[in-house]
Design a protein around this motif. Sequence first.
Motif, PDB file in Angstrom:
ATOM      1  N   VAL A 193       1.244   5.289   4.104  1.00 35.44           N
ATOM      2  CA  VAL A 193       0.487   4.912   2.939  1.00 35.44           C
ATOM      3  C   VAL A 193       0.477   5.810   1.945  1.00 35.44           C
ATOM      4  O   VAL A 193       0.636   5.959   0.880  1.00 35.44           O
ATOM      5  CB  VAL A 193      -0.889   4.478   3.457  1.00 35.44           C
ATOM      6  CG1 VAL A 193      -1.641   4.290   2.090  1.00 35.44           C
ATOM      7  CG2 VAL A 193      -1.056   3.089   4.101  1.00 35.44           C
ATOM      8  N   GLN A 194       0.321   7.173   2.629  1.00 28.74           N
ATOM      9  CA  GLN A 194       0.100   8.525   1.446  1.00 28.74           C
ATOM     10  C   GLN A 194       1.418   8.796   0.998  1.00 28.74           C
ATOM     11  O   GLN A 194       1.546   9.303  -0.011  1.00 28.74           O
ATOM     12  CB  GLN A 194      -0.563   9.400   2.313  1.00 28.74           C
ATOM     13  CG  GLN A 194      -1.941   9.079   2.626  1.00 28.74           C
ATOM     14  CD  GLN A 194      -2.767   8.987   1.331  1.00 28.74           C
ATOM     15  OE1 GLN A 194      -2.692   9.824   0.593  1.00 28.74           O
ATOM     16  NE2 GLN A 194      -3.858   8.043   1.390  1.00 28.74           N
ATOM     17  N   GLU A 195       2.489   9.039   1.828  1.00 28.79           N
ATOM     18  CA  GLU A 195       3.752   9.491   1.729  1.00 28.79           C
ATOM     19  C   GLU A 195       4.871   8.427   1.534  1.00 28.79           C
ATOM     20  O   GLU A 195       6.039   8.797   1.013  1.00 28.79           O
ATOM     21  CB  GLU A 195       4.004  10.583   2.897  1.00 28.79           C
ATOM     22  CG  GLU A 195       3.080  11.572   3.117  1.00 28.79           C
ATOM     23  CD  GLU A 195       3.441  12.383   4.343  1.00 28.79           C
ATOM     24  OE1 GLU A 195       4.463  12.708   4.308  1.00 28.79           O
ATOM     25  OE2 GLU A 195       2.457  12.483   5.022  1.00 28.79           O
ATOM     26  N   LEU A 228       5.639   3.995   2.133  1.00 33.47           N
ATOM     27  CA  LEU A 228       5.180   2.404   1.556  1.00 33.47           C
ATOM     28  C   LEU A 228       5.071   1.519   2.756  1.00 33.47           C
ATOM     29  O   LEU A 228       5.985   1.732   3.624  1.00 33.47           O
ATOM     30  CB  LEU A 228       6.140   1.851   0.392  1.00 33.47           C
ATOM     31  CG  LEU A 228       5.890   0.453   0.065  1.00 33.47           C
ATOM     32  CD1 LEU A 228       4.619   0.312  -0.788  1.00 33.47           C
ATOM     33  CD2 LEU A 228       7.116   0.066  -0.729  1.00 33.47           C
ATOM     34  N   GLU A 262      -1.237   5.816   8.385  1.00 34.38           N
ATOM     35  CA  GLU A 262      -2.162   6.481   7.263  1.00 34.38           C
ATOM     36  C   GLU A 262      -0.974   7.371   6.420  1.00 34.38           C
ATOM     37  O   GLU A 262      -1.100   7.552   5.327  1.00 34.38           O
ATOM     38  CB  GLU A 262      -3.066   7.266   7.751  1.00 34.38           C
ATOM     39  CG  GLU A 262      -4.239   6.498   8.113  1.00 34.38           C
ATOM     40  CD  GLU A 262      -5.351   7.112   8.915  1.00 34.38           C
ATOM     41  OE1 GLU A 262      -5.214   8.259   9.309  1.00 34.38           O
ATOM     42  OE2 GLU A 262      -6.504   6.605   9.477  1.00 34.38           O
ATOM     43  N   LYS A 273       0.887  -1.393  -0.090  1.00 33.07           N
ATOM     44  CA  LYS A 273      -0.017  -0.025  -0.262  1.00 33.07           C
ATOM     45  C   LYS A 273       0.967   1.237  -0.130  1.00 33.07           C
ATOM     46  O   LYS A 273       1.528   1.293   0.719  1.00 33.07           O
ATOM     47  CB  LYS A 273      -0.843  -0.124   1.084  1.00 33.07           C
ATOM     48  CG  LYS A 273      -2.050  -1.139   1.246  1.00 33.07           C
ATOM     49  CD  LYS A 273      -2.914  -0.978   2.466  1.00 33.07           C
ATOM     50  CE  LYS A 273      -3.868   0.264   2.477  1.00 33.07           C
ATOM     51  NZ  LYS A 273      -4.933   0.123   1.497  1.00 33.07           N
ATOM     52  N   GLY A 274       0.938   2.039  -1.128  1.00 34.39           N
ATOM     53  CA  GLY A 274       1.774   3.161  -1.044  1.00 34.39           C
ATOM     54  C   GLY A 274       2.518   3.196  -2.384  1.00 34.39           C
ATOM     55  O   GLY A 274       1.979   2.729  -3.433  1.00 34.39           O
ATOM     56  N   ASN A 275       3.742   3.806  -2.384  1.00 37.47           N
ATOM     57  CA  ASN A 275       4.600   4.058  -3.414  1.00 37.47           C
ATOM     58  C   ASN A 275       5.738   2.739  -3.596  1.00 37.47           C
ATOM     59  O   ASN A 275       6.451   2.692  -3.020  1.00 37.47           O
ATOM     60  CB  ASN A 275       5.357   5.254  -3.176  1.00 37.47           C
ATOM     61  CG  ASN A 275       6.223   5.793  -4.339  1.00 37.47           C
ATOM     62  OD1 ASN A 275       6.339   5.159  -5.377  1.00 37.47           O
ATOM     63  ND2 ASN A 275       7.010   6.844  -4.366  1.00 37.47           N
TER      64      ASN A 275
END
Length: 369
Positions: A196-198, A200, A193, A108-110
């Motif tokens: 996940v957003q910034e 991995l 959170e 989840k993420g980059n």
Amino acid sequence: MTKAWTKREGLIALHQVQGVGWHTIDQLFHGGWDPSLSMKESREVFNKISWRQKKLPEILAKKWTSSFVQRVQEELSHRKIQALTIWDRDYPELLRKLPQPPWILYLKGNRSLLNGRCLAVVGTRKPTHYGKNITKSLMTEVVAQGWTVVSGMAAGIDGDAHRSVLNTGGKTIAVLGSGVDVVYPKHHQSLYERLVQEGLVLSEMAPGTKPHPGLFPQRNRIISGLSHGVLVVEAAERSGSLITADCSLEQGRDVFAIPGPITSEKSLGTNRLIQQGAKCVLSGSDIVEEFPHFSHDDEQGTSEHAVSPLEGLSNEEKVLFQLFADDPLPLEALQWHSNISLGLLHQLLLTLQVKGKIKQLPGGRYIKQ
């Protein structure tokens, strides 16, 4: 005959079947099985295998349908979970070389962070003020050199490392000992959170897997396996962080450790690592210099702006550091001028040494670097 699903889709679906782990998949592949085969085509292969779990063929017979494989794909898509298999081109090469590389990583993420220049950072779940400060300072230095920090999102040093990296706009990866969609510990919900957003978040475990003590050593081998080296900040003599250090040694990775007071239980493990040959780290450059083939690309970027000598220091450290001029100062003079208790003074002096601000000379004297 057109296959109902691909080899890759079959492997991902198989991994969702309860009771199927790394060794089961390895056993199937050695038996000549292909994940793209239907159950009817698979039975002949299954009959030749001496199963570790006798009920597994029966479980697979009920599960292994086109609708099940499709449902797994749809469920992962719905949860916004990516599945990276060992056959995918962007699977990390360092992991691929492990004796037991994960068949699948759930992300989840980059996902592009997986192929960056990674350094693992681990430590105690109950760090001291010293450990927290050192983590924050070193992460700033490491991120400035272009490294991606890998840790386990555990309480303590792991969480502090992730937050420090995110707060400086750096890159960080959290490897979980649970499903990638299961937040543990619970109080790290907001950190999760952000990651996940910034950054991995990844896991080898199937989504929905609850944390269990037996899963964390598996998680640790991935933390070290993704990384060129592991830094242990604070660890007791029997800390779980030392398992990650052991994994690093087994995988041929470099091990770094932060020294600490010999009276501190939180530093017994790191001091022991240094005794056993881990590199003693006093500043971020001690890590970077071990990888000269990486540092060249960052030389220009790090020299583009001047850095204040007080940057990264706490208020107490700033007060003490500003007492230093060009001449060495004895401990007694530092205590007299700073009016700091002897115990705290020793801690601050060690912190400033770790941050590369001062160095100790013979006779209990200290000088600015």
